[in-house]
Design a protein around this motif. Structure first.
Motif, short mmCIF file in Angstrom:
data_model
loop_
_atom_site.label_atom_id
_atom_site.label_comp_id
_atom_site.label_asym_id
_atom_site.label_seq_id
_atom_site.Cartn_x
_atom_site.Cartn_y
_atom_site.Cartn_z
N ASP A 167 -4.96 7.19 -9.16
CA ASP A 167 -5.04 5.93 -8.43
C ASP A 167 -5.35 4.79 -9.40
OD1 ASP A 167 -5.26 4.05 -6.37
OD2 ASP A 167 -7.33 4.58 -5.90
N ARG A 197 0.84 -1.21 0.00
CA ARG A 197 0.00 0.00 0.00
C ARG A 197 0.87 1.26 0.00
NH1 ARG A 197 -4.97 -0.40 -1.62
NH2 ARG A 197 -5.76 -2.36 -0.89
N HIS A 242 -5.06 8.80 0.30
CA HIS A 242 -6.24 8.14 -0.28
C HIS A 242 -6.45 6.70 0.18
CE1 HIS A 242 -3.75 5.96 -3.19
NE2 HIS A 242 -4.81 5.27 -3.50
N ASP A 243 -5.39 6.02 0.58
CA ASP A 243 -5.54 4.60 0.98
C ASP A 243 -5.32 4.37 2.47
OD1 ASP A 243 -6.41 3.42 -1.30
OD2 ASP A 243 -4.49 2.52 -1.87
N HIS A 250 2.48 1.71 -3.53
CA HIS A 250 1.38 2.11 -4.42
C HIS A 250 1.05 3.59 -4.19
CE1 HIS A 250 -2.68 2.54 -6.01
NE2 HIS A 250 -3.09 2.89 -4.80
MG MG Z 1 -5.26 3.28 -4.16
#
Ligand code: MG
Length: 391
Positions: A206, A82, A114-115, A85
Motif C-alpha cells: 500500500d 480508490r 484494505h481501503d 489504487h
Molecule cells: Mg491504500
C-alpha cells in the motif's frame, strides 16, 4: 493415441498444490482459523479464493470507483481513484508474495479489502468524520473496513457481512495496539503480536504503491515538477535508470518511465530485504511469525530513509498543498451538514443504516452511512439537503 481427458483441479488438488510451493511460514488455507459461521467447503475454490471473490462482488468494493484517492474523484480521468489504487496495490502485493513463496490469494484478498473503509473525499473526508465522531467513539478507516466485511454487506441468508476467514479479517486490523497501547482483540481474543506475512505485504505494498502513483498524479496535476523531484534521492535513482534507456530528464515519457522504475526499485528492495530477514529469522511456521515481535516484510534501513524523504516531500507538496486546504474545508462542511441532517432526519438514510439505529445507536448508524458514500453521492445528497433547507 492418448485419450482426450479434461482434468478438473479439485479442492484437494488445490491444497496439495499450495503445499508444494509455499514456504513453511506462509499462511495455508488448511491452517486457517476459519470463519465465524462455519460453512461447507466449495468444490473448486479454497477459502481465501472465496474471500477474495466475496470482496470483489461486494457493494463496498464497487463504490471504490467513485471515491477520492488524493485528487477529487471527478478532477481528471487519469488520476487514481480508490479503486485503481486498490488494484495496483493488489498487483504489487501479489508480486511480493509470489517471490517470497507466501500465499498470494490471501495477500491479494487483504489488499483488495484494505481501503473499503475509506470515506468520501479522501483523507480530508476521513479527518472530517473523525472530528465529528470524536464524542461518539471516533472513526478509523481500518476498523471501518472490518465493520463493512463483518456487518454492513448484506447478502447471505444466515448472517450479516461476508463471513470472511479470520486470516483476512485480522489482516485488515493494521494497528495491533490501541491509542492507550493496549493489544487489540478480534472476536474477544487478543490478536497476535505481529500480523501474518501476507498482511504485512499488503501493508508495505500500500505504502510503496501510493508513493509511486502519487508522484505520477502529482506531476500530471502540475503541483509537482520534475525540477522539484530532482532534489529527491530515490527519484534520482529511478531517473538514472530512465537515462540508461536513452531518455532525457524531461517530458511525459521520461516522467512515466521514471515512475515505473521508482516502483520497480521499491518492490525489488522489499523482496530482497524481506527474503534476507526471513532467512535470518529462520521461522518454521505461521505461528512463529505471529510471535515474532518485528515485522519481517520491509524496506532496508537505507530505503526506509529514502522513502521517508519521498513521503515527506509528498506531504509537503501534495497532501498539504494550499489547494488541498480548500478540499479539507469543503469536506468538513459537507460531512458535517450530512451528519447533522441525518441525525434529525434518520428516515432519509438507506435501509441498512436505518435498521441498525436500534442496535448500534443513531450516531454510529449515521457515521456508517456517510462513511460508505461515494464522493458523488455525498455531493448529491449535500446539494439536495442544502437546496431543501434554503427554500
Ligand atoms: Mg491504500
Amino acid at each position: 493415441m492418448q485419450e482426450n481427458c479434461i482434468v478438473i483441479r479439485e479442492l484437494e488438488d488445490q491444497y496439495n498444490l499450495e503445499n508444494s510451493f509455499l514456504a513453511p511460514y506462509a499462511t495455508r488455507n488448511r491452517g486457517s482459523r476459519g470463519r465465524r459461521v462455519p460453512e461447507l467447503e466449495h468444490p473448486f475454490r479454497t477459502d481465501f479464493q472465496r474471500d477474495r471473490d466475496r470482496i470483489l462482488h461486494s457493494r463496498a468494493f464497487r463504490r471504490l470507483e467513485y471515491k477520492t484517492q488524493v485528487f477529487l474523484n471527478d478532477a481528471g480521468d487519469h488520476y487514481r481513484t480508490r479503486l485503481t489504487h486498490t488494484i495496483e496495490v493488489a498487483a504489487i502485493a501479489r508480486t511480493i508474495a509470489r517471490s517470497l513463496q507466501l500465499n498470494e490469494d490471501l495477500t491479494e484478498t487483504i489488499a483488495l479489502a484494505h481501503d473499503l473503509g475509506h470515506t468520501p473525499f479522501g483523507h480530508a473526508g476521513e479527518r472530517a468524520l473523525a472530528r465529528i465522531m470524536k464524542p461518539f467513539g471516533g472513526f478509523d478507516h481500518n476498523m471501518q473496513a472490518l465493520k463493512i466485511v463483518d456487518e454492513l454487506e448484506i447478502k447471505y441468508p444466515e448472517y450479516d457481512g461476508l463471513n470472511l476467514s479470520w486470516d483476512v479479517r485480522s489482516g485488515l486490523i493494521k494497528h495491533r495496539t490501541d491509542e492507550q497501547g493496549n493489544r487489540v482483540s478480534l472476536d474477544g481474543e487478543l490478536l497476535p503480536v505481529s500480523p501474518s506475512l501476507e498482511a504485512q505485504i499488503a501493508d508495505v505494498a500500500d505504502d510503496l504503491t501510493y508513493y509511486g502513483h502519487d508522484v505520477d498524479d502529482g506531476i500530471d496535476s502540475g503541483l509537482i515538477t520534475l525540477e522539484m523531484l530532482s532534489e529527491i534521492r530515490i527519484w534520482n535513482l529511478a531517473a538514472e535508470q530512465a537515462e540508461k534507456r536513452g531518455l532525457q530528464r524531461q517530458g511525459e515519457r521520461f516522467a512515466a518511465y521514471t515512475v515505473r522504475c521508482l516502483i520497480d526499485i521499491m518492490v525489488g528492495n522489499v523482496i530482497r530485504t524481506s527474503a534476507e530477514a526471513l532467512r535470518k529469522a529462520d521461522l518454521k511456521s505461521p505461528e512463529e511469525v505471529f510471535a515474532h515481535s518485528e515485522h519481517l516484510i520491509s524496506f532496508s534501513p537505507d530505503f526506509i530513509e529514502l522513502t521517508n524523504e519521498l513521503r515527506d516531500f509528498l506531504y509537503h507538496n501534495l497532501y498539504f498543498h494550499p489547494l488541498m486546504g480548500s478540499l479539507n474545508e469543503m469536506s468538513y462542511k459537507r460531512m458535517k451538514k450530512l451528519f447533522d441532517h441525518y441525525m434529525i432526519h434518520p428516515y432519509e438514510m438507506g435501509d441498512t443504516a436505518r435498521k441498525r439505529i436500534q442496535t448500534i445507536g443513531l450516531e454510529q448508524a449515521v457515521s456508517d452511512y456517510i462513511a460508505g458514500m461515494t464522493d458523488r453521492f455525498a455531493s448529491r445528497e449535500y446539494r439536495r439537503i442544502t437546496e431543501v433547507s434554503e427554500v
